[in-house]
Scaffold this motif. Sequence first.
Motif, short mmCIF file in Angstrom:
data_model
loop_
_atom_site.label_atom_id
_atom_site.label_comp_id
_atom_site.label_asym_id
_atom_site.label_seq_id
_atom_site.Cartn_x
_atom_site.Cartn_y
_atom_site.Cartn_z
N THR A 184 42.58 44.19 32.91
CA THR A 184 42.49 42.75 33.10
C THR A 184 43.13 42.41 34.45
OG1 THR A 184 42.61 42.34 30.73
CG2 THR A 184 43.06 40.48 32.17
N LEU A 185 42.34 41.83 35.33
CA LEU A 185 42.80 41.56 36.68
C LEU A 185 43.19 40.10 36.87
CD1 LEU A 185 40.13 43.55 38.75
CD2 LEU A 185 42.44 44.28 38.14
N LYS A 186 44.25 39.90 37.64
CA LYS A 186 44.64 38.57 38.12
C LYS A 186 44.84 38.70 39.62
CE LYS A 186 46.79 36.96 33.84
NZ LYS A 186 48.01 36.39 33.21
N ALA A 187 43.99 38.00 40.39
CA ALA A 187 44.03 38.15 41.85
C ALA A 187 43.45 36.90 42.50
CB ALA A 187 43.23 39.39 42.27
N ILE A 196 45.32 38.61 47.31
CA ILE A 196 46.44 39.34 46.71
C ILE A 196 46.11 39.67 45.26
CG2 ILE A 196 47.61 37.21 45.97
CD1 ILE A 196 50.28 38.64 46.46
N LEU A 197 46.56 40.82 44.82
CA LEU A 197 46.46 41.20 43.41
C LEU A 197 47.81 40.86 42.78
CD1 LEU A 197 44.86 42.63 41.11
CD2 LEU A 197 46.01 44.74 41.81
N THR A 198 47.83 39.85 41.91
CA THR A 198 49.09 39.43 41.29
C THR A 198 49.42 40.23 40.05
OG1 THR A 198 47.93 37.69 40.08
CG2 THR A 198 48.89 37.09 42.20
N ALA A 199 48.40 40.71 39.36
CA ALA A 199 48.65 41.50 38.15
C ALA A 199 47.41 42.30 37.79
CB ALA A 199 49.05 40.61 36.98
N ALA A 200 47.65 43.49 37.31
CA ALA A 200 46.57 44.32 36.76
C ALA A 200 47.10 44.89 35.44
CB ALA A 200 46.19 45.43 37.72
#
Length: 430
Positions: A166-169, A301-305
Amino acid sequence: MSLYGALLTGVSGLDANSRALAITSSNIANVNTVGYKASVANFYTFLASTGEADTTSPSSVQVRSAQQLDQQGLLTSTSSATDLAISGNGFFVVTDNPNNPALVQYYTRAGSFTPDADGLLKNAAGFYLEGWTLNSDGTMPANRSALAPIDLGSLNGTARETSKITLKANLQSSAVPETTYATGDMTAGTITPQFQQTINLYDSQGGTRAFQLSFVKTDADIWAYEISYQGSDTDIGGPGNNPIDAGTLTFNADGTLSVPASSTFAIPWDTSTGLVPQTITVQFGTPGLSDGVTQFDAPSILTAANIDGAPYGSLSSVSVDPQGYVTALFDNGIQKKVFKVALATFANADALAPIAGNAYQVTEESGTPTISEPKTGGSGAIVSQSLEASTADLAKEFSNLITTQRAYSAATRIITTADQMLQELMQIKQ
């Protein structure tokens, strides 16, 4: 009733109260025995009838020990996760022969189990706890009669492959579109990605594998992405299988995704790796919400993976829940149900035959055991980190001691009095 009958009655009183004393003594001696069930001395008369209606028959006394196995003992807390108690009906199924547990099975409420040198759960009396070995997915086996000793020594370690990302970017909205992009250009190096990030995934053997997320803007509110393997091309059957996955993301004017965005792909691991193809699902976010990948005019930016799976981990501890599930806890964070404790119930549990070690075996009067899962079929619940205390009441047993002593003394007076009367009878002839 003749003097000889009185003597017989006195002797029976001595014998019965001696047996009662033995029962009380056993209760007192086992006041600290885990899972011990106190017995009571039941007295009853024994008549030696002469067959004549107007003749008084000597009434002797006998005693029988009555078990009270259905009594619930007080549960006391301990610090060991493998100390087990039963709240309600049932007995632990145990064996003294772990190599052939089906040969002879016993039943006990003494749950002070600890792993032996081989990892088998054994109580203080030397009996091994039995249960079901669960399937790899934590479900019950098809053969419910296949009980086996619970073997913590078989739990060496475990790993879990990645199956979901699950990506947050954020992707910068002011980036200039690359209108000449074609699928695979970023992996091949033909086009430079406008945002790139490496993430680590786990294979089925707990190995860490590096993959690269690459993004490039191809049109207004449209971004292309590629997921490529960063190891040797031979691991995935050659360079023709890279990128592993590719697609596009479309955004609304407010920077949120405009259509559902997820992708499921398989990593074609080559047979030389010892792995089988691994399926992974990537979640990019919910349309209309800023819960995944967004497009705002801010640096990419990738904030969370959030990546599931775990590397190899060793067994760190176990826990047992009220349903009897034995869950292994590994130091990589994985929790896995591996065994389930079995309980036995009986139609007449008080008729079980006691054996050494505070355990019992089946008799004709007790009936055959019904083996069931905890909290089903009338069986009780498992209480972990607890032990069931003895049901012997010390104050009550001391009271029984005094009563038994007085009854015994009274029986001796019967004998001495009858003896004196016999002596007087013998002196009549002199």
